[in-house]
Design an enzyme around this catalytic site. Sequence first.
Site, PDB file in Angstrom:
ATOM      1  N   LYS A  75       0.723  -1.191   0.066  1.00 45.71           N
ATOM      2  CA  LYS A  75      -0.156  -0.038   0.023  1.00 45.71           C
ATOM      3  C   LYS A  75       1.059   1.358   0.108  1.00 45.71           C
ATOM      4  O   LYS A  75       1.727   1.320   0.766  1.00 45.71           O
ATOM      5  CB  LYS A  75      -0.821  -0.057   1.371  1.00 45.71           C
ATOM      6  CG  LYS A  75      -1.885   1.071   1.525  1.00 45.71           C
ATOM      7  CD  LYS A  75      -2.719   0.893   2.533  1.00 45.71           C
ATOM      8  CE  LYS A  75      -3.782   2.066   2.814  1.00 45.71           C
ATOM      9  NZ  LYS A  75      -4.771   1.915   3.842  1.00 45.71           N
ATOM     10  N   SER A 150      -9.851   2.118   2.926  1.00 45.36           N
ATOM     11  CA  SER A 150      -8.818   2.950   2.310  1.00 45.36           C
ATOM     12  C   SER A 150      -7.814   2.089   1.469  1.00 45.36           C
ATOM     13  O   SER A 150      -7.306   2.375   0.386  1.00 45.36           O
ATOM     14  CB  SER A 150      -8.110   3.933   2.857  1.00 45.36           C
ATOM     15  OG  SER A 150      -7.270   3.180   4.087  1.00 45.36           O
ATOM     16  N   SER A 174     -10.128  -0.235   7.248  1.00 45.87           N
ATOM     17  CA  SER A 174      -9.523  -0.098   5.827  1.00 45.87           C
ATOM     18  C   SER A 174      -8.932  -1.378   5.294  1.00 45.87           C
ATOM     19  O   SER A 174      -8.530  -1.481   4.210  1.00 45.87           O
ATOM     20  CB  SER A 174      -8.388   1.046   5.731  1.00 45.87           C
ATOM     21  OG  SER A 174      -9.438   2.349   5.756  1.00 45.87           O
TER      22      SER A 174
HETATM   23  N1  GLN Z   1     -13.228   4.525   6.536  1.00 46.66           N
HETATM   24  C1  GLN Z   1     -12.568   4.815   7.476  1.00 46.66           C
HETATM   25  C2  GLN Z   1     -12.080   6.483   7.243  1.00 46.66           C
HETATM   26  O1  GLN Z   1     -12.389   6.946   6.529  1.00 46.66           O
HETATM   27  C3  GLN Z   1     -11.323   3.926   7.805  1.00 46.66           C
HETATM   28  C4  GLN Z   1      -9.974   4.545   7.278  1.00 46.66           C
HETATM   29  C5  GLN Z   1      -9.071   3.561   7.589  1.00 46.66           C
HETATM   30  O2  GLN Z   1      -9.141   2.577   8.314  1.00 46.66           O
HETATM   31  N2  GLN Z   1      -7.840   3.939   7.099  1.00 46.66           N
HETATM   32  O3  GLN Z   1     -11.445   7.055   8.225  1.00 46.66           O
END
Ligand code: GLN
Length: 483
Positions: A75, A150, A174
């Site tokens: 990532k 994400s 995420s």
């Molecule tokens: N969807 C969540 C956010 O927007 C989690 C993001 C994540 O786990 N990096 O913060």
Amino acid sequence: MHTKTIAELSRMLAAGETSSEELTRHYLERIRAHADLNAFITVTEEEALAEARRADALRRKGEAGPLAGIPIAQKDIFCTDGVKTTCASKMLENFISPYDATVVERMKRAGMVMLGKTNMDEFAMGSSNETSYFGPVKNPWDKTRVPGGSSGGSSAAMAARLAAATTGTDTGGSIRQPAALTNTTGLKPTYGRVSRYGMIAFASSLDQAGTITATAEDAAMLLNVIAGFDERDSTSVDKPVPDYTATLNDDIAGLVIGVPKEFFDDGLDPRVAECVREALKVYERLGAKIVDVSLPNLGLSVPTYYVVAPAECSSNLSRFDGVRFGYRCENPTSLEDLYKRSRGEGFGAEVKRRIMTGTYVLSAGYYDAYYLKAQKTRELIKEDFCRAFEKVDVLMGPTTPTAAFGIGEKTDDPITMYLNDIYVNGVNLAGMPGMSIPMGFIDGLPVGLQIIGNYFEEAKMLNFAHRYQRETDWHTKLPKGFE
Ligand code: GLN
């Protein structure tokens, strides 16, 4: 070759049935052929081939470990020495880190080959991979839909088998949420199990690195390499790392699965609930006991998360000031103008929304009302989980309320977008480990079963996941055109 798991590829490499160079070429070819998914921000073709040849040479000398030569994708939030690390932001569009993140370093040391860096939501803020400066990622199961976020580039790349495995980070779901929406296996370890060193910080008390793989067995193999104490991360926990593959096949008869009733709320698609019930039947056949449990404060997890995470991000992202890192505006007229325009031009809309929310909840007049309150509700949520684990071995439920939604469907309404994480971000607030594994399809779109473990009980969680994958074949299904 791409339909093979890491465990299988490792055996093939050991038996001399293929080489790392051959494997690497194959995946690079697939990455090129499926570039329309937009799963990668950077492809490191030449470096990958050089690493593959090094792994092959090591093997000839008899010095290769089980993961040597396996091609993976990182990532783009993990710093990679000499290779661009953008965090999918204009702010870091041309940033080249002078060092490797611990996760990257440990995988390299194991001889793994990095194919490139995957797309993601900007600074990991999002649930759909639509906030990336480099454009949205498409879900291989339906290219008009999101792959989750994400870690959406990693989940799409894994679902399309553009790499043998990918990494992700999970601050509020995420890894698990994108895994659920792409029919892949996502593992978020306990907070502190895997070092955060070199992982660009979003919300430091929640961030945790993990993997997106084809199977739980592969996740166990990777966790063996990336888990463990790191003195460069002050929240990394100094606890021995077991061999996570050793207990995958353990008998689960007599073990107890708790099913939190709060997971079955009005927002849950009844067809997802039905898939969970079917999955629980598989566990019953294996002799596990299913009991109802309650996490009474779980409903507070989304509002709590959306105070804590923005607060921490507003602090973490203050370092991007146009001076020390990344993007700087043209012709600044003063220092203040430099700060304002560099940040104004360098960050996207969602990141700005988070920074503003975070600054607000931390400001003198609102600190007690929001930030302090959220710390208290966080503690209540954590206590709920701890109480449940006095009676059960693992918790299970849906990972997401629905299957993948359409690209553009939720971008105008941040609240609906945030609600997609309703079942996942409580686990981050508690700091516990969680997984998502494939459990079926709704109108041709995959959905995931969430397995939550007690602190540092990744081995037990992986055992449950692996036993399910021995009984079912959901995880072997590939999207049309990617077989
Ligand atoms: N969807 C969540 C956010 O927007 C989690 C993001 C994540 O786990 N990096 O913060």
